[in-house]
Design a protein around this motif. Sequence first.
Motif, PDB file in Angstrom:
ATOM      1  N   ARG A 171      12.781   0.977  -0.900  1.00 23.07           N
ATOM      2  CA  ARG A 171      11.607   1.059  -0.014  1.00 23.07           C
ATOM      3  C   ARG A 171      11.862   2.056   1.110  1.00 23.07           C
ATOM      4  O   ARG A 171      10.992   2.840   1.462  1.00 23.07           O
ATOM      5  N   ALA A 172      13.065   1.993   1.634  1.00 19.63           N
ATOM      6  CA  ALA A 172      13.379   2.851   2.783  1.00 19.63           C
ATOM      7  C   ALA A 172      13.339   4.327   2.405  1.00 19.63           C
ATOM      8  O   ALA A 172      12.761   5.150   3.118  1.00 19.63           O
ATOM      9  N   ILE A 173      13.952   4.651   1.265  1.00 19.29           N
ATOM     10  CA  ILE A 173      13.996   6.084   0.916  1.00 19.29           C
ATOM     11  C   ILE A 173      12.621   6.566   0.459  1.00 19.29           C
ATOM     12  O   ILE A 173      12.269   7.736   0.620  1.00 19.29           O
ATOM     13  N   ASN A 174      11.820   5.640  -0.059  1.00 20.45           N
ATOM     14  CA  ASN A 174      10.530   6.002  -0.637  1.00 20.45           C
ATOM     15  C   ASN A 174       9.419   6.124   0.402  1.00 20.45           C
ATOM     16  O   ASN A 174       8.427   6.809   0.189  1.00 20.45           O
ATOM     17  N   ALA A 175       9.597   5.467   1.530  1.00 25.46           N
ATOM     18  CA  ALA A 175       8.498   5.345   2.496  1.00 25.46           C
ATOM     19  C   ALA A 175       8.230   6.664   3.219  1.00 25.46           C
ATOM     20  O   ALA A 175       9.160   7.320   3.683  1.00 25.46           O
ATOM     21  N   SER A 176       6.968   7.032   3.274  1.00 21.29           N
ATOM     22  CA  SER A 176       6.607   8.197   4.098  1.00 21.29           C
ATOM     23  C   SER A 176       5.641   7.830   5.213  1.00 21.29           C
ATOM     24  O   SER A 176       5.322   8.665   6.058  1.00 21.29           O
ATOM     25  N   LEU A 177       5.194   6.562   5.236  1.00 19.57           N
ATOM     26  CA  LEU A 177       4.245   6.155   6.284  1.00 19.57           C
ATOM     27  C   LEU A 177       4.733   6.472   7.698  1.00 19.57           C
ATOM     28  O   LEU A 177       3.929   6.910   8.522  1.00 19.57           O
ATOM     29  N   PRO A 178       6.048   6.283   7.981  1.00 24.16           N
ATOM     30  CA  PRO A 178       6.489   6.553   9.361  1.00 24.16           C
ATOM     31  C   PRO A 178       6.132   7.958   9.839  1.00 24.16           C
ATOM     32  O   PRO A 178       5.947   8.161  11.023  1.00 24.16           O
ATOM     33  N   LYS A 238       1.677   9.058   8.616  1.00 19.80           N
ATOM     34  CA  LYS A 238       0.539   8.380   9.252  1.00 19.80           C
ATOM     35  C   LYS A 238      -0.225   9.317  10.190  1.00 19.80           C
ATOM     36  O   LYS A 238      -1.387   9.060  10.499  1.00 19.80           O
ATOM     37  N   VAL A 239       0.406  10.414  10.611  1.00 19.34           N
ATOM     38  CA  VAL A 239      -0.337  11.339  11.477  1.00 19.34           C
ATOM     39  C   VAL A 239      -1.508  11.993  10.721  1.00 19.34           C
ATOM     40  O   VAL A 239      -2.392  12.574  11.337  1.00 19.34           O
ATOM     41  N   MET A 240      -1.511  11.848   9.389  1.00 19.65           N
ATOM     42  CA  MET A 240      -2.614  12.431   8.614  1.00 19.65           C
ATOM     43  C   MET A 240      -3.753  11.429   8.382  1.00 19.65           C
ATOM     44  O   MET A 240      -4.582  11.637   7.496  1.00 19.65           O
ATOM     45  N   PRO A 268      -1.883   3.202  11.340  1.00 23.42           N
ATOM     46  CA  PRO A 268      -1.262   1.995  10.806  1.00 23.42           C
ATOM     47  C   PRO A 268       0.240   2.167  10.661  1.00 23.42           C
ATOM     48  O   PRO A 268       0.726   3.267  10.424  1.00 23.42           O
ATOM     49  N   ASP A 269       0.966   1.083  10.882  1.00 24.12           N
ATOM     50  CA  ASP A 269       2.341   1.089  10.380  1.00 24.12           C
ATOM     51  C   ASP A 269       2.543  -0.238   9.663  1.00 24.12           C
ATOM     52  O   ASP A 269       1.651  -1.071   9.645  1.00 24.12           O
ATOM     53  N   GLY A 270       3.665  -0.412   9.054  1.00 21.16           N
ATOM     54  CA  GLY A 270       3.859  -1.613   8.254  1.00 21.16           C
ATOM     55  C   GLY A 270       4.602  -1.248   6.997  1.00 21.16           C
ATOM     56  O   GLY A 270       5.297  -0.233   6.959  1.00 21.16           O
ATOM     57  N   ASP A 271       4.420  -2.061   5.981  1.00 17.40           N
ATOM     58  CA  ASP A 271       5.244  -1.920   4.786  1.00 17.40           C
ATOM     59  C   ASP A 271       4.655  -1.009   3.725  1.00 17.40           C
ATOM     60  O   ASP A 271       5.279  -0.788   2.692  1.00 17.40           O
ATOM     61  N   ASP A 272       3.435  -0.508   3.959  1.00 18.54           N
ATOM     62  CA  ASP A 272       2.853   0.357   2.932  1.00 18.54           C
ATOM     63  C   ASP A 272       3.695   1.606   2.766  1.00 18.54           C
ATOM     64  O   ASP A 272       4.294   2.098   3.712  1.00 18.54           O
ATOM     65  N   GLU A 273       3.682   2.129   1.518  1.00 19.53           N
ATOM     66  CA  GLU A 273       4.553   3.253   1.213  1.00 19.53           C
ATOM     67  C   GLU A 273       4.145   4.507   1.990  1.00 19.53           C
ATOM     68  O   GLU A 273       4.987   5.223   2.518  1.00 19.53           O
ATOM     69  N   ALA A 323      -5.064  -0.250   1.518  1.00 19.12           N
ATOM     70  CA  ALA A 323      -4.765  -1.671   1.749  1.00 19.12           C
ATOM     71  C   ALA A 323      -5.634  -2.239   2.878  1.00 19.12           C
ATOM     72  O   ALA A 323      -6.188  -3.339   2.766  1.00 19.12           O
ATOM     73  N   ARG A 324      -5.784  -1.473   3.953  1.00 14.18           N
ATOM     74  CA  ARG A 324      -6.613  -1.939   5.068  1.00 14.18           C
ATOM     75  C   ARG A 324      -8.073  -2.037   4.635  1.00 14.18           C
ATOM     76  O   ARG A 324      -8.793  -2.944   5.032  1.00 14.18           O
ATOM     77  N   LEU A 325      -8.494  -1.071   3.800  1.00 20.28           N
ATOM     78  CA  LEU A 325      -9.882  -1.079   3.327  1.00 20.28           C
ATOM     79  C   LEU A 325     -10.128  -2.310   2.448  1.00 20.28           C
ATOM     80  O   LEU A 325     -11.168  -2.965   2.565  1.00 20.28           O
TER      81      LEU A 325
END
Length: 456
Positions: free
Chosen positions: A15-22, A25-27, A73-78, A86-88
């Motif tokens: 999850r850590a290596i795969n995540a780009s949300l951090p 999210k600016v997009m 948003p932040d959280g566990d989404d990839e 997910a929010r929608l």
Amino acid sequence: MWGGRFDEAPDAVMRAINASLPFDKVMWRQDIAASRAHAEMLAAQGIVSAVDVAAIDAGLAQLAEEFERDGPPDGDDEDIHMAVEARLTALIGPAAGRLHTARSRNDQVATDFRLWVRDAIDRASAAIGAMRAALLDRAEQHADAVMPGFTHLQSAQPVTLGHHLMAWLEMLVRDASRFTDARARANQSPLGSAALAGTGFPVDRHATAQALGFDGPTANSLDSVSDRDFAIEFLTAATQCALHLSRMAEEIVIWASQPFGFVDLPDRWSTGSSIMPQKRNPDAAELVRGHSGRIMGCLTALMVTMKGLPLAYSKDMQDDKEPVFEAAGMLQVSLAAMTGMVRELTFRTDRMRTLAESGFATATDLADWLVREADVPFREAHHIVGRAVKLAEERGCGLPELPLADLQSIDARIDDRVFDVLTIDASVASRTSHGGTAPVRVREAIAAARAALESS
Ligand code: ARG
């Protein structure tokens, strides 16, 4: 999202290596805009019902308000695409699941990223425009102020400060045109290319392109999801601009040093020392110089990421964003700092004039006079003036202070008209060739550059 095929949840490290949300999210604005355009098109083409699309659109509008208010948003989404969906889903229920019809995250991310880069280009262009305006004001103010011109950082020939600042401006004019060119090529919509092969749904790629302000859809679905040229071109333009800012910053650092003393840094643009009470350091200029290296590094990073990738999408491409975001931020702050310094620096024109008068800066003018008035071949004139400089050095004076008798002892063809060309003002006034430092040419250049800036 893909639970149907999997029995186990991903490892925490996966999850850590795969995540780009951090970082992606600016997009969020671009992601929502692209999703709304896609949804509208799905309804218009009869691919998803008008009722579901109305719910999707209202939900996305509500999300936009929420993110505007509370931050992205932040959280566990990839990534940002998953987070928005997910929010929608949480907001409107199963209808949200229809949004991803005829779309993949591959064309989605390519679209969002192009939109983000397009905005970054517009921000950079505006900031370059502001710096050009600041330079024009200062160049106009100092169109006649004589300063030493250098080659090898040795006094060479006098120039005007206005001319020097207009040299800086020329670099920015080229930078602005590079960003304009990059924007034109970037402004094509990959949306509707889906994962890599296009889609069997009757999408209208022209409609989504138009809705998002693109000039049209990209031509090839494979290329659409593989292409990051737009990001590389943005970084190329940013690198070139940062390189220019770095050279200007270096000049400010030199000019602000005590031995030069060409500029006084205002308090607002300097820092003190924790130990040396007298210090006033040009940190902003130094950091502009420093940032340029990092911006170049961002360009290198993305090129190296891309160079070995087979078509179409590979996850390596998720690493495309941080260098672009980082470079865009550093370029923006660098341009703002340089603009502030250009506006507020105090130019010590008295000091510049004194130094312009030293260093035999009008030696070329004496040689040119011999060529013009005494028909001496330039090579011979060069030699004669070399002897005159040597004599002046021995006497401890400048060329204009050498008595006529001394000059005539070197070459009898010299007469007293020569003193007209030996002053630094006469020297700069004589450089009237196109692009030369004569104040009359500099004023023309300023007027032309103002017109160009206003019409850009
Ligand atoms: N977060 C991904 C990126 O930035 C989005 C695309 C993912 N696509 C995929 N097939 N895994 O590149």
